[in-house]
Motif scaffolding. Structure first.
Motif, PDB file in Angstrom:
ATOM      1  N   UNK A 161       7.764  95.364 -32.717  1.00  0.00           N
ATOM      2  CA  UNK A 161       7.013  95.528 -31.472  1.00  0.00           C
ATOM      3  C   UNK A 161       5.743  96.298 -31.821  1.00  0.00           C
ATOM      4  N   UNK A 162       4.598  95.801 -31.385  1.00  0.00           N
ATOM      5  CA  UNK A 162       3.324  96.457 -31.675  1.00  0.00           C
ATOM      6  C   UNK A 162       2.574  96.685 -30.369  1.00  0.00           C
ATOM      7  N   UNK A 163       2.124  97.919 -30.172  1.00  0.00           N
ATOM      8  CA  UNK A 163       1.257  98.263 -29.040  1.00  0.00           C
ATOM      9  C   UNK A 163       0.115  99.100 -29.588  1.00  0.00           C
ATOM     10  N   UNK A 213       0.369  96.884 -22.766  1.00  0.00           N
ATOM     11  CA  UNK A 213       0.473  95.568 -23.403  1.00  0.00           C
ATOM     12  C   UNK A 213       1.056  95.694 -24.807  1.00  0.00           C
ATOM     13  N   UNK A 214       1.936  94.774 -25.158  1.00  0.00           N
ATOM     14  CA  UNK A 214       2.582  94.826 -26.468  1.00  0.00           C
ATOM     15  C   UNK A 214       2.894  93.421 -26.938  1.00  0.00           C
ATOM     16  N   UNK A 215       2.926  93.253 -28.251  1.00  0.00           N
ATOM     17  CA  UNK A 215       3.322  91.997 -28.856  1.00  0.00           C
ATOM     18  C   UNK A 215       4.659  92.155 -29.547  1.00  0.00           C
ATOM     19  N   UNK A 216       5.462  91.087 -29.540  1.00  0.00           N
ATOM     20  CA  UNK A 216       6.791  91.118 -30.155  1.00  0.00           C
ATOM     21  C   UNK A 216       6.844  90.050 -31.234  1.00  0.00           C
ATOM     22  N   UNK A 239      -0.481  89.371 -33.701  1.00  0.00           N
ATOM     23  CA  UNK A 239      -1.099  88.120 -33.256  1.00  0.00           C
ATOM     24  C   UNK A 239      -0.755  87.849 -31.795  1.00  0.00           C
ATOM     25  N   UNK A 240       0.521  88.055 -31.427  1.00  0.00           N
ATOM     26  CA  UNK A 240       0.924  87.859 -30.029  1.00  0.00           C
ATOM     27  C   UNK A 240       0.167  88.807 -29.109  1.00  0.00           C
ATOM     28  N   UNK A 241      -0.050  90.033 -29.561  1.00  0.00           N
ATOM     29  CA  UNK A 241      -0.786  91.002 -28.745  1.00  0.00           C
ATOM     30  C   UNK A 241      -2.239  90.568 -28.571  1.00  0.00           C
ATOM     31  N   UNK A 242      -2.842  90.020 -29.642  1.00  0.00           N
ATOM     32  CA  UNK A 242      -4.218  89.524 -29.511  1.00  0.00           C
ATOM     33  C   UNK A 242      -4.285  88.371 -28.512  1.00  0.00           C
ATOM     34  N   UNK A 243      -3.297  87.486 -28.566  1.00  0.00           N
ATOM     35  CA  UNK A 243      -3.265  86.376 -27.617  1.00  0.00           C
ATOM     36  C   UNK A 243      -3.104  86.890 -26.184  1.00  0.00           C
ATOM     37  N   UNK A 244      -2.288  87.920 -26.023  1.00  0.00           N
ATOM     38  CA  UNK A 244      -2.076  88.503 -24.697  1.00  0.00           C
ATOM     39  C   UNK A 244      -3.366  89.118 -24.168  1.00  0.00           C
ATOM     40  N   UNK A 265       0.518  90.117 -17.946  1.00  0.00           N
ATOM     41  CA  UNK A 265       0.518  91.530 -18.275  1.00  0.00           C
ATOM     42  C   UNK A 265       1.834  91.871 -18.960  1.00  0.00           C
ATOM     43  N   UNK A 266       1.929  93.040 -19.537  1.00  0.00           N
ATOM     44  CA  UNK A 266       3.192  93.494 -20.112  1.00  0.00           C
ATOM     45  C   UNK A 266       3.286  93.179 -21.581  1.00  0.00           C
ATOM     46  N   UNK A 267       4.200  92.275 -21.956  1.00  0.00           N
ATOM     47  CA  UNK A 267       4.442  91.981 -23.363  1.00  0.00           C
ATOM     48  C   UNK A 267       4.464  90.473 -23.574  1.00  0.00           C
ATOM     49  N   UNK A 268       4.202  90.068 -24.812  1.00  0.00           N
ATOM     50  CA  UNK A 268       4.205  88.648 -25.159  1.00  0.00           C
ATOM     51  C   UNK A 268       4.976  88.470 -26.455  1.00  0.00           C
TER      52      UNK A 268
END
Length: 536
Positions: free
Chosen positions: A337-339, A393-396, A414-419, A434-437
């Motif tokens: 998980x990255x935020x 916002x966070x990417x998983x 990468x998921x966080x950048x897309x979000x 919003x939130x996580x992707x």
């Protein structure tokens, strides 16, 4: 007033009797007898109790010392005099007054009444920890009476009933002690935190002390009336560390209050020890997890591998030993998980750790600058739900073996950048995500973009974009065209251009690329290359 425990407490010595002279003897305590007559130091002492309760005949035994900071009486001379009279009537040994908390010196009315009635009164300086004085007296008294020592041990042993058997995972040691105390006293007992709110949110009958706790001394027990009911508030503390309060709902009769007080204070200390030990254990595990994350994140980011076989390959290694101590198993992979861009004042990393702990999710985390990276062992659905509760916002990333954590981190980034891209470039009136992707939830084109550099190599991607990179105005036009779903009017508006001017730039971009922009293969190549280069 400090409450640090001495590093090397003296050993307990068996004596026949304890006198006030013994209590006042240690020079490091700086206790000063201010009144009491010539024979004051020969007064027998059988115990000491710190209290802000002004009914000593109910709570205190004969030949005991009462210690107080005067919280309940420092502005009331009449109550000061009444306290002295009550102590003399019940044959108390002495009164110890802790100066510097509410008054700089012993209040005149208190001193005058003690001198008049011959009650020994001594001053405890502000810089002397009151707990040191209490510990000193307890050690002296226990050294005179082996029966009393056995009773103290028996009380502690009873309060720890049930710890030798299995306990439900949800039942923390503090709760077990409270349950045992309730059974022991036959009274209602609540456990509240330092703010006065119930520790157990499911304990609907717990008294709410938040409105009065700020006015209650945490140095000793206090008799209060809350919502028309008599309660005893006992601080759960070890030395200077306060972890909460025990609130005992008192019966109408007063003959058993001394027993209630002794049992509640013993339980409160055990609760504080359990809470602090558990917190320290949690802190140690968090630190261990951060060291592990630093090690795993130094590994090269290679193509991720999943499956128990990869985890089993780590069995016996230091990393696997740490993972097991953190609660991870060898049967399931982990994910990242990255935020980033965290406001560390509003979103502390341990807030996410607290959410994960409460859900029983094995985890480890580390922070570098304003970026939080966590490794968790749970499904992507659970990770999404818990991460959204973190409030940023966070990417998983996808599931990987521990040694491949950097690959999952890259996927999460990468998921966080897309979000962020979806949120930033959402059209007016639309509802951005919003939130996580979750990386696994990205469309195939996005998944391909994340892996294209691994497949084709960095040079191939950079060479394809090079003609546009050399002409930034053309590159900006192509990027906005892709961001706006090929809507010329919307893209032109973002660049503050007339639509015809924007079309002209697209035509020039097609010329340098050698292919029409709207050709499917060109669009696909541009999307993959721009996404892989963090342009979208």
């Amino acid at each position: 007033m400090h409450d640090d425990t001495p590093d090397d407490p003296p050993s307990m010595v068996m004596n026949e009797v304890v006198t006030l002279a013994d209590v006042l003897a240690p020079p490091e305590l700086e206790l000063k007898l201010v009144c009491g007559g010539g024979n004051a130091t020969t007064t027998i002492v059988r115990g000491a109790h710190f209290s802000e309760i002004l009914d000593p005949q109910i709570w205190l035994e004969e030949e005991w010392i009462m210690m107080t900071s005067g919280v309940e009486m420092y502005r009331d001379p009449a109550r000061q005099r009444q306290l002295v009279r009550d102590l003399v009537t019940m044959n108390a040994s002495a009164l110890g007054y802790c100066t510097g908390i509410k008054t700089k010196a012993v209040p005149p009315a208190l001193l005058d009444e003690a001198a008049t009635l011959g009650l020994p009164l001594f001053d405890v300086p502000y810089h002397v920890p009151v707990r040191h004085v209490m510990t000193h007296v307890h050690r002296l008294v226990l050294g005179t009476d082996d029966v009393l020592l056995q009773r103290a041990i028996a009380l502690t042993d009873y309060l720890l009933t049930g710890f030798d058997g299995p306990m439900p995972p949800s039942l923390v040691p503090e709760t077990r002690i409270v349950v045992t105390l309730r059974q022991m006293l036959g009274l209602s007992v609540d456990h509240v935190d330092v703010q006065g709110s119930p520790v157990d949110p499911e304990d609907g009958g717990a008294v709410e002390l938040s409105s009065v706790v700020n006015g209650v001394s945490d140095q000793g027990s206090t008799h209060l009336r809350v919502h028309g009911e008599d309660v005893l508030a006992v601080p759960c503390r070890v030395g200077a560390r306060l972890t909460g309060w025990l609130v005992v709902h008192l019966p109408s009769r007063t003959d058993g209050h001394r027993y209630v007080l002794a049992a509640a204070e013993a339980a409160a200390m055990l609760i504080a020890v359990a809470a602090l030990a558990r917190r320290r254990s949690t802190d140690n595990l968090e630190a261990l997890g951060q060291h592990l994350m630093a090690h795993l994140l130094r590994q090269p980011a290679r193509r991720p591998r999943t499956g128990a076989g990869d985890l089993n390959a780590l069995v016996g290694s230091p990393s696997m030993a740490v993972l097991r101590e953190l609660g991870f198993t060898t049967s399931d992979p982990i994910r990242a998980i990255v935020a980033d861009d965290l406001d560390l004042a509003a979103h502390r990393p341990d807030d996410l750790a607290r959410v994960l702990r409460a859900a029983g999710i094995p985890h480890a985390w580390a922070v570098e600058h304003d970026t939080l990276v966590a490794a968790v062992q749970c499904s992507s659905e659970v990770a999404l739900a818990l991460t959204e509760r973190f409030g940023v916002p966070a990417g998983i990333g996808g599931p990987v073996a521990p040694q491949d954590l950097p690959a999952s981190v890259r996927q999460a980034q990468f998921a966080l950048r897309m979000l962020r891209s979806e949120h930033h470039h959402a059209r007016p009136g639309s509802a951005p995500r919003l939130g996580a992707l979750d990386f696994a939830g990205l469309p195939p084109a996005a998944l391909a973009a994340e892996q294209i550099r691994d497949v084709l190599g960095d040079d191939a991607v950079d060479d394809f974009l090079a003609p546009l990179v050399e002409q930034p105005l053309l590159l900006d036009a192509v990027v906005e065209f892709l961001r706006c779903d090929q809507d010329v009017a919307a893209a032109a508006q973002r660049l503050h251009l007339h639509p015809n001017s924007f079309r002209y730039r697209l035509e020039r971009a097609a010329g340098v690329l050698g292919a029409p922009i709207r050709r499917p293969s060109t669009l696909a190549s541009l999307y993959l290359a721009c996404a892989a280069s963090n342009l979208l």
